[in-house]
Design an enzyme around this catalytic site. Structure first.
Site, PDB file in Angstrom:
ATOM      1  N   GLY A  12     -32.893 -16.595 -43.751  1.00 53.90           N
ATOM      2  CA  GLY A  12     -33.163 -15.586 -44.765  1.00 53.90           C
ATOM      3  C   GLY A  12     -34.490 -15.836 -45.460  1.00 53.90           C
ATOM      4  N   ARG A  14     -37.234 -14.325 -45.430  1.00 52.46           N
ATOM      5  CA  ARG A  14     -37.980 -13.144 -45.889  1.00 52.46           C
ATOM      6  C   ARG A  14     -37.330 -12.498 -47.115  1.00 52.46           C
ATOM      7  NH1 ARG A  14     -40.973 -10.560 -41.745  1.00 52.46           N
ATOM      8  NH2 ARG A  14     -42.218 -12.134 -40.658  1.00 52.46           N
ATOM      9  N   LEU A  16     -35.208 -12.332 -50.966  1.00 45.99           N
ATOM     10  CA  LEU A  16     -35.555 -12.587 -52.365  1.00 45.99           C
ATOM     11  C   LEU A  16     -35.639 -14.080 -52.650  1.00 45.99           C
ATOM     12  CD1 LEU A  16     -35.893 -11.671 -55.347  1.00 45.99           C
ATOM     13  CD2 LEU A  16     -33.400 -11.607 -55.500  1.00 45.99           C
ATOM     14  N   TYR A 138     -16.991  -9.835 -50.698  1.00 51.45           N
ATOM     15  CA  TYR A 138     -18.186 -10.693 -50.739  1.00 51.45           C
ATOM     16  C   TYR A 138     -17.846 -12.028 -51.397  1.00 51.45           C
ATOM     17  CZ  TYR A 138     -23.023 -12.132 -51.641  1.00 51.45           C
ATOM     18  OH  TYR A 138     -24.208 -12.828 -51.679  1.00 51.45           O
ATOM     19  N   LYS A 142     -17.998 -15.931 -49.859  1.00 54.75           N
ATOM     20  CA  LYS A 142     -18.776 -16.999 -50.488  1.00 54.75           C
ATOM     21  C   LYS A 142     -17.891 -18.186 -50.875  1.00 54.75           C
ATOM     22  CE  LYS A 142     -22.845 -15.347 -50.045  1.00 54.75           C
ATOM     23  NZ  LYS A 142     -23.796 -16.052 -49.148  1.00 54.75           N
ATOM     24  N   THR A 166     -26.564 -17.203 -60.529  1.00 51.51           N
ATOM     25  CA  THR A 166     -26.216 -16.005 -61.281  1.00 51.51           C
ATOM     26  C   THR A 166     -26.999 -14.825 -60.704  1.00 51.51           C
ATOM     27  OG1 THR A 166     -26.003 -15.122 -63.518  1.00 51.51           O
ATOM     28  CG2 THR A 166     -28.005 -16.349 -63.038  1.00 51.51           C
ATOM     29  N   HIS A 181     -29.274  -4.465 -56.188  1.00 50.26           N
ATOM     30  CA  HIS A 181     -28.585  -4.980 -57.358  1.00 50.26           C
ATOM     31  C   HIS A 181     -29.021  -4.223 -58.607  1.00 50.26           C
ATOM     32  CE1 HIS A 181     -27.747  -8.870 -54.986  1.00 50.26           C
ATOM     33  NE2 HIS A 181     -26.623  -8.201 -55.122  1.00 50.26           N
ATOM     34  N   ASP A 362     -17.518  -0.374 -64.373  1.00 52.88           N
ATOM     35  CA  ASP A 362     -18.433  -1.335 -64.986  1.00 52.88           C
ATOM     36  C   ASP A 362     -18.558  -2.615 -64.164  1.00 52.88           C
ATOM     37  OD1 ASP A 362     -19.579  -0.366 -67.386  1.00 52.88           O
ATOM     38  OD2 ASP A 362     -17.660  -0.527 -68.414  1.00 52.88           O
TER      39      ASP A 362
END
Length: 402
Positions: A12, A14, A16, A138, A142, A166, A181, A362
């Site tokens: 990964g 490439r 963030l 997800y 994890k 976070t 996100h 929410d």
């Protein structure tokens, strides 16, 4: 311990966080880095991953690759979120072990914690309650990843560490509206609304060429798929942007705006990750002075004999139960989604209206993590949210093609 010549594979690289980890290592003098794009290596393909490890034989591995998205994507693609992530991490961890990798860092997410966990959330609150439904798949993937790291360490004496960041934001963030996100999605929506009001169709079309937007819109009882780019008619662009709550000088965001969230600048996350990769061992986390990190009986061909253990083998009763060995990575500070929107409004100089649609979910109302363990291991964040939002917007505006 890794030396300056160690070969480090960043899955990964490439993305963030992966790109930020890559740059952080380069700045520290670690230049023997390996990365593969998705087109070069499909991490869900077990055979392809095995071939990659056969050829490259890295000394260390960072798993920053994942199938990710926001609350809408998590609801729409539930099967994909659990299956894709499980495949990625199972393939990499199993091949890392088989090829005698010295150190592995697995990146998870704080969505692993129960939706009603005591705040701030300590590592020990894992598996003490039900998960938030909107990102359950997800989170389960994890949790499985961090348990794989923990279990390999306990059974085989490996040195695999799981870190739970976070909410992250920063350079190379994902601004695609279908699966981004909260912060980049909010920023892009507000900026596009401003451009609509200004009638700046040149910039809007450049933005859509760089990041096309898709939407399934109900028309006459049927779902019609639209994908807009800079070549799309203006009325179609308006229709699709409106689906995402983006109108002329008005933006509608999901939820009430009351949930509290913690955010960490991605380059801070990278710095924390590299600090842990280079300086922290599993023995430091569980507090045992002498913990074997010997990989079993390495054969001449680099394979590992699974039947011969020189590690602790998962059987030291006097130590009791060893669990929750992962590390939270964050700031220990929070703000509401409404307050975040106000920061975005300020940095984008948006003069319009931001509304909240309370009929939409929410998600978890509060997600603040306890970072005491992280601080005890010698690392603290540097970039505060006010500075970070401004830096993200500047990066977004300077993206190639805009």
């Amino acid at each position: 311990m890794l030396d300056i010549n160690s070969k480090i594979y960043i899955a990964g690289h490439r993305g963030l966080v992966g790109s930020a980890i890559w740059e952080n290592l380069i700045r520290r003098g670690y230049t023997n880095l390996v990365g593969r794009t998705h087109s070069e290596l499909d991490l869900t393909d077990q055979i392809a991953v095995r071939k990659f490890f056969d050829e490259e034989r890295p000394d260390a591995v960072v798993i920053a690759a994942a199938f990710v998205g926001g609350i809408m994507a998590n609801n729409l693609y539930r099967a994909d979120f659990i299956m894709m992530n499980m495949k990625i991490q199972c393939n990499i961890i199993s091949e890392a072990y088989s090829h005698g990798v010295k150190k592995l860092l697995f990146l998870g997410s704080t969505c692993i914690y129960p939706k009603n966990a005591p705040q701030p959330m300590k590592e020990d609150c894992l598996l003490t309650g039900e998960l938030e439904y909107t990102n359950e798949e997800y989170a389960i993937a994890k949790i499985a990843g961090l348990k794989m790291c923990e279990s390999y360490n306990l059974q085989y004496g490996t040195n695999y560490i799981a870190v739970m960041p976070t909410n992250l934001y920063g350079p190379n963030d994902n601004f695609h509206l279908e699966n981004s996100h909260v912060m980049p999605a909010m920023m892009r929506k507000i900026y596009l609304s401003k451009l609509l009001h200004q009638g700046d169709w040149e910039t809007i079309k450049k933005d859509l060429d760089l990041r096309p937007v898709g939407a399934n819109i109900k028309e006459e009882g049927q779902s019609v798929r639209y994908v807009i780019n800079g070549e799309s008619p203006e009325n179609t662009i308006r229709k699709v942007l409106s689906f995402y709550g983006i109108e002329d000088n008005r933006v509608t965001l999901w939820g009430t705006g009351r949930p509290l969230r913690e955010f960490l600048w991605s380059e801070d996350m990278a710095d924390a990750s590299v600090h842990i990769l280079l300086n922290v061992d599993f023995s430091d986390i569980i507090g045992i002075e002498k913990y074997s990190s010997v990989h079993y009986g390495n054969k001449a061909d680099g394979a590992v004999d699974r039947n011969h253990s020189t590690g602790r083998g998962g059987a030291i009763p006097s130590l009791g139960e060893i669990r929750n060995c992962h590390i939270n990575i964050g700031t220990g500070k929070e703000l509401t989604i409404r307050e975040l929107s106000e920061l975005v409004v300020k940095v984008t100089d948006f003069r319009g209206e931001v509304l909240f649609d309370s009929s939409k979910p929410d998600g978890t109302m509060r997600k603040l993590i306890d970072v005491e363990k992280l601080h005890s291991l010698g690392w603290r964040h540097k970039v505060e949210i006010e500075e970070g939002v401004g830096r993200l917007f500047e990066w977004y505006k300077q993206s190639p093609g805009l």
